[in-house]
Design an enzyme around this catalytic site. Structure first.
Site, PDB file in Angstrom:
ATOM      1  N   HIS A   1      -1.720  37.300  -7.374  1.00  0.00           N
ATOM      2  CA  HIS A   1      -2.526  38.493  -7.642  1.00  0.00           C
ATOM      3  C   HIS A   1      -3.689  38.082  -8.543  1.00  0.00           C
ATOM      4  O   HIS A   1      -3.570  37.132  -9.312  1.00  0.00           O
ATOM      5  CB  HIS A   1      -1.639  39.526  -8.335  1.00  0.00           C
ATOM      6  CG  HIS A   1      -2.234  40.877  -8.506  1.00  0.00           C
ATOM      7  ND1 HIS A   1      -3.168  41.156  -9.484  1.00  0.00           N
ATOM      8  CD2 HIS A   1      -2.027  42.036  -7.843  1.00  0.00           C
ATOM      9  CE1 HIS A   1      -3.496  42.441  -9.407  1.00  0.00           C
ATOM     10  NE2 HIS A   1      -2.821  43.001  -8.422  1.00  0.00           N
TER      11      HIS A   1
ATOM     12  N   GLN B   1       6.461  42.382  -9.219  1.00  0.00           N
ATOM     13  CA  GLN B   1       7.051  42.845  -7.954  1.00  0.00           C
ATOM     14  C   GLN B   1       8.506  42.401  -7.820  1.00  0.00           C
ATOM     15  O   GLN B   1       9.064  42.449  -6.710  1.00  0.00           O
ATOM     16  CB  GLN B   1       6.234  42.299  -6.780  1.00  0.00           C
ATOM     17  CG  GLN B   1       4.780  42.705  -6.776  1.00  0.00           C
ATOM     18  CD  GLN B   1       4.577  44.187  -6.486  1.00  0.00           C
ATOM     19  OE1 GLN B   1       5.439  44.838  -5.889  1.00  0.00           O
ATOM     20  NE2 GLN B   1       3.441  44.734  -6.895  1.00  0.00           N
TER      21      GLN B   1
ATOM     22  N   CYS C   1      -5.824  42.844  -4.175  1.00  0.00           N
ATOM     23  CA  CYS C   1      -6.124  41.969  -5.320  1.00  0.00           C
ATOM     24  C   CYS C   1      -5.593  40.553  -5.087  1.00  0.00           C
ATOM     25  O   CYS C   1      -5.129  39.886  -6.024  1.00  0.00           O
ATOM     26  CB  CYS C   1      -5.577  42.544  -6.632  1.00  0.00           C
ATOM     27  SG  CYS C   1      -6.366  44.076  -7.123  1.00  0.00           S
TER      28      CYS C   1
END
Length: 415
Positions: free
Chosen positions: A131, A211, A372
């Site tokens: 990310h 995540q 992103c």
């Protein structure tokens, strides 16, 4: 796998759980909401919103300074929240710094670790699936310290090339910063191997677990990871709150991130003596309600059971993978052997934004764009994807609605 068969295997009473989330019973564009944007942020159970409401309505006050009853109660709740969130990952409270989120946590580490340990010619390793929040802070760090940022490549399935990673490790490597689970492809990285290989060269490891912690039981002691960043709002808590875990032996060596109130022991015009971790890194009034809400989110999923959540999401993942793979013309980006409940896909030459808007018209919320992870999009030569990311409160019937919705969208896009 049929819907009924899948429901039988799921260990949770999903319909009962969904009663805890009022938003899941609303409509969008005249259709019952199907929320598949959990990778961006999860919905909040009543336990979280009520905890925040209770703080503001009954003991709203600042922390760590006041002797009056409200301040003491707020301080106790804030520090209890730290203990709860730390315990969730098997850390000690003094090892957990409250931040604004994962991005803020990684920036904090990049600034402080870089200032203390990175010098010209040193190397920091990240991966091709990171990310932006685990790319840009290290780029800034490397630019300032004249260090080198190295990137572990991935294969077509979206898995790290571990041989390349091992070859990159050297005496110049000062830190490895890798995502635990890809926010775009759902790839679960072999973090134990990464940590083992890095530690063999005495290199510390930071995991971006934004995540991961909502899907996988994470034990920082068992992993032996040195730093870990994650967010409250992806953990069924509020936005604007997150955490950086660090081994105390590392945190004690790092300089402050910001200066101000509450991060000091003593201040004179000649010298400031900083507080011990974690307060050293929490200058100013913290996000008290956010911390309390984050802890409420953690308690909520602990109450449901992490093992049951993991089993439910694994079953939903297998079902979604089977159903999405059956759609002619749909290409899944990332087919890692080990993966979480996140699916990125493209449909022919259609722009992902058009796909997302057509699904939204049917009440189905998915994410569209580069998520992103622009370097990852470049790796696959695509401008972006549509992304469906699941939670334990989703159902096989909702996956069927997604499949139907995609088929309808494809027909409209062909006109």
């Amino acid at each position: 796998m049929k819907v009924a068969e899948t429901m039988v295997q799921i260990p949770l009473d999903i319909e009962k759980i969904r009663l805890d989330f009022p938003i899941l019973h609303t409509t969008v564009n005249g259709k019952p909401l199907v929320y598949f944007d959990n990778g961006a942020t999860t919905q909040k159970p009543l336990a979280v919103t009520r905890a925040i409401e209770t703080y503001y309505n009954t003991y709203n006050s600042n922390v760590h300074r006041g002797v009056h009853t409200l301040s003491q109660k707020a301080t106790m709740a804030y520090e209890e929240a730290r203990t709860t969130v730390a315990g969730f990952i098997n850390a000690q409270p003094e090892e957990l710094i409250f931040t604004k989120g994962t991005t803020d946590a990684i920036n904090l580490l990049a600034y402080t670790f870089g200032k203390k340990f990175i010098k010209e010619g040193d190397e920091i390793i990240i991966s091709a699936m990171e990310h932006h929040s685990n790319i840009v802070p290290w780029q800034l760090c490397c630019e300032e310290r004249k260090a080198v940022l190295k990137v572990v490549p991935i294969n077509e399935n979206g898995e790290l090339l571990m041989d390349e990673f091992e070859r990159m490790l050297s005496d110049k490597t000062k830190l490895v910063a890798i995502t635990y689970v890809s926010n775009t492809m759902g790839t679960i990285n072999p973090v134990r191997d990464i940590i083992r290989l890095a530690h063999a060269r005495k290199v510390p490891v930071m995991l971006d677990a934004a995540q991961a912690v909502q899907h996988i039981a994470v034990d920082v002691k068992e992993l032996d990871v040195d730093f870990m960043a994650f967010s409250g709002h992806k953990l069924y808590g509020p936005t604007g709150i997150g955490a950086l875990y660090g081994k105390l032996s590392w945190l004690e060596q790092l300089p402050p991130y910001q200066g101000g109130g509450d991060m000091i022991k003593t201040v004179s015009f000649d010298k400031t003596v900083y507080a011990d971790p974690p307060l050293r890194f929490e200058a100013g009034t913290p996000n008290i309600a956010g911390a309390i809400g984050m802890a409420a989110g953690v308690k909520y999923i602990i109450g449901i059971g992490l093992d049951k959540i993991a089993t439910t999401e694994r079953i939903l993942t297998e079902y979604a993978l089977e159903r999405l793979s059956s759609i002619d013309g749909l290409r899944l980006i990332g087919m890692a052997e080990h993966r979480g409940p996140t699916f990125s896909f493209v449909i022919g030459n259609s722009h992902p934004t058009d796909v997302g808007e057509l699904l939204d018209q049917q009440g189905i919320a998915v994410r569209t764009g580069h998520h992103c992870t622009q370097p990852l999009m470049d790796r696959y030569c695509i401008p972006g994807t549509a992304r469906a990311s699941l939670s334990f409160y989703n159902t096989p019937e909702e996956i069927e609605r997604l499949v139907d919705g995609i088929n309808k969208a494809m027909k409209l896009l062909k006109r």
